[in-house]
Design a protein around this motif. Structure first.
Motif, PDB file in Angstrom:
ATOM      1  N   SER A 164      29.083   7.029   1.863  1.00 57.53           N
ATOM      2  CA  SER A 164      30.435   6.484   1.965  1.00 57.53           C
ATOM      3  C   SER A 164      30.550   5.790   3.320  1.00 57.53           C
ATOM      4  N   LYS A 165      31.579   4.947   3.450  1.00 55.53           N
ATOM      5  CA  LYS A 165      31.799   4.288   4.734  1.00 55.53           C
ATOM      6  C   LYS A 165      32.002   5.321   5.824  1.00 55.53           C
ATOM      7  N   LYS A 166      32.804   6.357   5.497  1.00 54.92           N
ATOM      8  CA  LYS A 166      33.093   7.400   6.479  1.00 54.92           C
ATOM      9  C   LYS A 166      31.834   8.093   6.960  1.00 54.92           C
ATOM     10  N   LYS A 225      33.384  10.620  15.639  1.00 56.82           N
ATOM     11  CA  LYS A 225      34.247   9.439  15.782  1.00 56.82           C
ATOM     12  C   LYS A 225      35.382   9.738  16.751  1.00 56.82           C
ATOM     13  N   GLU A 235      29.843   5.815   9.219  1.00 55.36           N
ATOM     14  CA  GLU A 235      30.514   5.704  10.515  1.00 55.36           C
ATOM     15  C   GLU A 235      30.292   6.952  11.360  1.00 55.36           C
ATOM     16  N   GLN A 236      30.377   8.108  10.724  1.00 53.98           N
ATOM     17  CA  GLN A 236      30.227   9.372  11.453  1.00 53.98           C
ATOM     18  C   GLN A 236      28.824   9.462  12.063  1.00 53.98           C
ATOM     19  N   ASN A 248      33.590  16.085  14.874  1.00 48.94           N
ATOM     20  CA  ASN A 248      33.983  14.721  14.583  1.00 48.94           C
ATOM     21  C   ASN A 248      33.518  13.798  15.691  1.00 48.94           C
ATOM     22  N   SER A 258      41.756  15.353  11.050  1.00 46.17           N
ATOM     23  CA  SER A 258      40.778  14.686  10.181  1.00 46.17           C
ATOM     24  C   SER A 258      40.860  15.255   8.769  1.00 46.17           C
ATOM     25  N   THR A 284      39.501  14.152   0.383  1.00 43.52           N
ATOM     26  CA  THR A 284      40.629  13.247   0.584  1.00 43.52           C
ATOM     27  C   THR A 284      41.877  13.742  -0.146  1.00 43.52           C
TER      28      THR A 284
END
Lengths: 244, 244
Positions: free
Chosen positions: A217-219, A167, A222-223, A165, A87, A119
């Motif tokens: 953020s999208k991440k 996800k 999602e998390q 994580n 990740s 990132t």
């Protein structure tokens, strides 16, 4: 010409030494230089193509390590662990151990982009891994130092597969029990950059929405959604397993 | 003991010969045997863990090939091409070239499962690639024969990026233009196995549904939806580009 400047040569040699590799290591220096060049520093010659290769290098290095280290774990467990190990969060953590941001050529304003830092550092590490892999076409310049980090984090993840994580953990769960991946549906509800409720994520597994989360953020959204879904699904599976 | 039976030894040696590898190749035969054992033939010792490693092996082999062969292509193009090269469809096609199903140990009824054939053959090829990689910890037993197939298919894909795999092509498009992946939302609308309209897939990109498709499997429905979305999105991008 292997190095753009004598200063760059000194910098890259110092980094290779920090990784614990011998001075005589057959490094392709021009690739290492490229791996540590952000797109803002050069639109034409930067780490992006190497990052594409490095994504596969880190996955293989982690797969090889996990396959050898955990002979009793099935592919679902291995896959969930690898999801965490590769990740952005964990790769950027490894980057930080070597102070990779000090070796990365970027344009002046990039350092100020704190949201993109994780990132950027993960991408630079992947590109660095690609440069080392392509130097020998083996992982011999990679395993000696990367495995130390993989080992340390893998043990931590095994103690608590959801620690790092959700996800990855959720994916392991749905693959093991339903042979499928969860579906994420993302909606942008706000337009303001940095708003902690800008994105809403929903996780769907087997026609049912198991979790909903918000994030800047999208991440992040999602998390959060994955964490809720993981806990709900795990509970549901525990309840139904005596009847299976 | 390297081989379970003399017949199995003969079988596996024939396969290695078919791949064009020398008789003296340092193959770890026990891993090759495992790679060609389906879970229905042995619940305990089968190809599943190797398939996990092989998934990374084939991605790295393809990345290395594409990186070296197409120095002018950016990471978005390379990524889209790799999506097709490592798809189940293409991997099972390569499997068929070597008649891999004749070497794969399965339970009696498995051969009749035609819908699962592509997945099964792709998984066996990935496991085979892992066994060869783990034999030397390099790709030297892989590149000599795999690259021939990669080269042939890569050329075909370059002629028409949408020819083989609209999901891969769509992913390349959304990554290049929006730095994001498309979202797939799958619904099971029928319960009948083999029903060509059993699943409905929707593709979402940037809060908008770009394509909807039906299929007998989730994959088929997604592929159809991706084809529709790809063509629509490509047209939309072409129309807006003069104004950018």
């Amino acid at each position: 010409m292997l190095f753009s400047t004598p200063y760059r040569e000194k910098q890259l040699r110092t980094l290779v030494q920090k990784l614990g590799l011998p001075e005589s290591a057959p490094v392709r220096w021009e690739l290492l230089d490229l791996a540590l060049t952000h797109p803002t520093a050069s639109a034409a010659a930067n780490y992006e193509r190497l990052e594409f290769v490095g994504d596969a290098v880190v996955k293989l290095a982690a797969a090889e390590f996990l396959f050898a280290t955990y002979p009793e774990s099935d592919e679902g467990e291995l896959s969930a662990m690898r999801g965490v190990l590769v990740s952005d969060r964990l790769l950027s953590e490894i980057s930080d151990r070597y102070g990779l941001d000090r070796y990365l050529l970027v344009s002046g304003s990039t350092h100020a982009d704190h949201l993109g830092r994780e990132t950027r550092l993960a991408a630079a590490l992947e590109a660095l891994l690609a440069a080392l892999y392509l130097s020998t076409h083996t992982l011999e310049l990679v395993h000696p130092w990367l495995d130390l980090h993989l080992k340390q984090h893998a043990e931590r993840i095994r103690q608590d597969p959801t620690l790092e994580n959700y996800k990855g953990a959720l994916q392991g769960l749905t693959q093991a029990h339903y042979q499928m991946l969860p579906d994420y549906k993302i909606t942008e509800v706000g337009q303001v950059y940095g708003d902690p409720e800008r994105f809403v994520a929903e996780v769907w597994v087997q026609e049912r929405m198991w979790g909903r989360g918000k994030g800047r953020s999208k991440k992040a959204a999602e998390q959060t959604a994955a964490q809720i879904a993981f806990l709900a699904l795990q509970k549901s599976l525990q309840n139904e397993s005596p009847l299976d």
